[in-house]
Design an enzyme around this catalytic site. Structure first.
Site, PDB file in Angstrom:
ATOM      1  N   THR A 169      19.205  -7.771 -51.511  1.00 19.52           N
ATOM      2  CA  THR A 169      17.874  -7.215 -51.838  1.00 19.52           C
ATOM      3  C   THR A 169      17.009  -8.175 -52.645  1.00 19.52           C
ATOM      4  O   THR A 169      15.803  -7.981 -52.767  1.00 19.52           O
ATOM      5  CB  THR A 169      18.041  -5.929 -52.676  1.00 19.52           C
ATOM      6  OG1 THR A 169      18.653  -6.296 -53.921  1.00 19.52           O
ATOM      7  CG2 THR A 169      18.905  -4.905 -51.968  1.00 19.52           C
ATOM      8  N   ARG A 180      20.788 -11.888 -59.224  1.00 19.36           N
ATOM      9  CA  ARG A 180      20.016 -11.358 -58.097  1.00 19.36           C
ATOM     10  C   ARG A 180      20.968 -10.875 -57.029  1.00 19.36           C
ATOM     11  O   ARG A 180      21.835 -11.617 -56.579  1.00 19.36           O
ATOM     12  CB  ARG A 180      19.146 -12.470 -57.483  1.00 19.36           C
ATOM     13  CG  ARG A 180      17.918 -12.744 -58.232  1.00 19.36           C
ATOM     14  CD  ARG A 180      16.854 -13.439 -57.415  1.00 19.36           C
ATOM     15  NE  ARG A 180      17.277 -14.371 -56.388  1.00 19.36           N
ATOM     16  CZ  ARG A 180      16.431 -15.034 -55.621  1.00 19.36           C
ATOM     17  NH1 ARG A 180      15.130 -14.850 -55.748  1.00 19.36           N
ATOM     18  NH2 ARG A 180      16.851 -15.883 -54.726  1.00 19.36           N
TER      19      ARG A 180
HETATM   20  C1  PRP Z   1      18.422 -17.127 -60.532  1.00 17.80           C
HETATM   21  C2  PRP Z   1      17.546 -17.716 -61.610  1.00 17.80           C
HETATM   22  C3  PRP Z   1      16.765 -16.533 -62.092  1.00 17.80           C
HETATM   23  C4  PRP Z   1      16.567 -15.754 -60.819  1.00 17.80           C
HETATM   24  C5  PRP Z   1      15.182 -16.003 -60.318  1.00 17.80           C
HETATM   25  O1  PRP Z   1      19.511 -16.498 -61.086  1.00 17.80           O
HETATM   26  O2  PRP Z   1      18.272 -18.363 -62.631  1.00 17.80           O
HETATM   27  O3  PRP Z   1      17.444 -15.751 -63.049  1.00 17.80           O
HETATM   28  O4  PRP Z   1      17.539 -16.228 -59.869  1.00 17.80           O
HETATM   29  O5  PRP Z   1      14.903 -15.234 -59.209  1.00 17.80           O
HETATM   30  P1  PRP Z   1      13.842 -14.053 -59.221  1.00 17.80           P
HETATM   31  O6  PRP Z   1      12.604 -14.587 -59.885  1.00 17.80           O
HETATM   32  O7  PRP Z   1      13.629 -13.788 -57.747  1.00 17.80           O
HETATM   33  O8  PRP Z   1      14.437 -12.887 -59.940  1.00 17.80           O
HETATM   34  P2  PRP Z   1      20.698 -15.865 -60.214  1.00 17.80           P
HETATM   35  O9  PRP Z   1      20.411 -14.442 -59.938  1.00 17.80           O
HETATM   36  O10 PRP Z   1      20.971 -16.741 -59.040  1.00 17.80           O
HETATM   37  O11 PRP Z   1      21.904 -15.868 -61.222  1.00 17.80           O
HETATM   38  P3  PRP Z   1      22.663 -17.084 -61.942  1.00 17.80           P
HETATM   39  O12 PRP Z   1      21.718 -17.690 -62.951  1.00 17.80           O
HETATM   40  O13 PRP Z   1      23.816 -16.399 -62.584  1.00 17.80           O
HETATM   41  O14 PRP Z   1      23.077 -18.069 -60.889  1.00 17.80           O
HETATM   42  N1  URA Z   2      17.194 -18.783 -58.043  1.00 18.21           N
HETATM   43  C1  URA Z   2      17.443 -20.107 -57.996  1.00 18.21           C
HETATM   44  O1  URA Z   2      18.361 -20.594 -58.665  1.00 18.21           O
HETATM   45  N2  URA Z   2      16.675 -20.869 -57.196  1.00 18.21           N
HETATM   46  C2  URA Z   2      15.672 -20.376 -56.472  1.00 18.21           C
HETATM   47  O2  URA Z   2      14.980 -21.143 -55.767  1.00 18.21           O
HETATM   48  C3  URA Z   2      15.420 -18.993 -56.542  1.00 18.21           C
HETATM   49  C4  URA Z   2      16.200 -18.217 -57.336  1.00 18.21           C
END
Ligand code: PRP
Ligand code: URA
Length: 209
Positions: free
Chosen positions: A108, A104
């Site tokens: 944004t 993410r």
């Molecule tokens: C987190 C989580 C999801 C996403 C959820 O990943 O593991 O993939 O955010 O958020 P959303 O529903 O708003 O898209 P992150 O982007 O933090 O990456 P990571 O798993 O590499 O830490």
């Molecule tokens: N990604 C995470 O890991 N935790 C949250 O609460 C939202 C997005």
């Protein structure tokens, strides 16, 4: 419209509560996520069709029931989804594993894709897409779109904690995909984190806090 399945077995809820506690360290967090993935996988696979096959026990021949031909694929959204793969694989050792890399954007909150590798026959499989967190739903929606671009027609999404906003986004964009979650939380905060949630799942799994 797809169905939202809340897997609120007491053992799942108990283990999730330990994970939510900020005092729980990375090792315990990982082990609990692994256990919950297996317990939730048991529910998610409850309706797999069976077929009769001929076998011989030490006493006689019989028609025994076994899971019918349908093959499975487990697809974690990187990174945090990786924490749910082994638990599911213990249930279905022959499942193939694909990977979709998304992060993410901190400003944004929109997902950015950086990797995709799926089994070549993924379109013939029941695909279980896994990610512990369903927040805005952006990551799950994009990953599901990617799977469909590869021809997948039979997909289920499994997470640990969902926000109402994420459930709505997935159900609107992919009404054919059932969602399995251990908890439906209250809301998102201003940084699009789930409240009460459990914080950043990837950081807690991999110790990158
Ligand atoms: C987190 C989580 C999801 C996403 C959820 O990943 O593991 O993939 O955010 O958020 P959303 O529903 O708003 O898209 P992150 O982007 O933090 O990456 P990571 O798993 O590499 O830490
Ligand atoms: N990604 C995470 O890991 N935790 C949250 O609460 C939202 C997005």
């Amino acid at each position: 419209m797809s169905t939202l399945h809340i897997v609120d077995h007491p053992l799942v809820t108990h283990k999730l509560s330990i994970m939510r506690n900020k005092k729980t360290g990375s090792k315990d967090f990982r082990e609990l996520l692994d256990e919950i993935a297996m317990l939730m996988g048991y529910e998610l696979t409850r309706d797999l069709p069976l077929e009769e096959v001929s076998i011989e026990t030490p006493l006689c021949k019989m028609k025994a029931k076994m899971v019918a031909g349908r093959k499975l694929a487990i697809v974690p959204i990187l990174r945090a989804g990786l924490g749910m793969v082994d638990g599911l694989r213990r249930l279905v050792p022959v499942a193939k594993v694909g990977h979709i890399g998304l992060y993410r954007d901190p400003a944004t909150h929109k997902p950015v894709e950086y990797y995709c590798k799926l089994p070549t026959d993924v379109q013939e499989r029941l695909v279980i897409l896994v990610d512990p967190m369903l927040a805005t739903g952006g990551s799950a929606v994009d990953a599901l779109t990617k799977l469909k671009e590869h021809g997948c027609t039979n997909i289920r999404f499994m997470c640990l904690v969902a926000a109402p906003e994420g459930v709505k986004a997935v159900q609107e964009a992919h009404p054919d995909v059932d969602i399995y979650t251990a908890a439906l939380d209250e809301k998102l905060n201003d940084h699009a984190y789930i409240v009460p949630g459990l914080g950043d799942a990837g950081d807690r799994i991999f110790g990158t806090l």
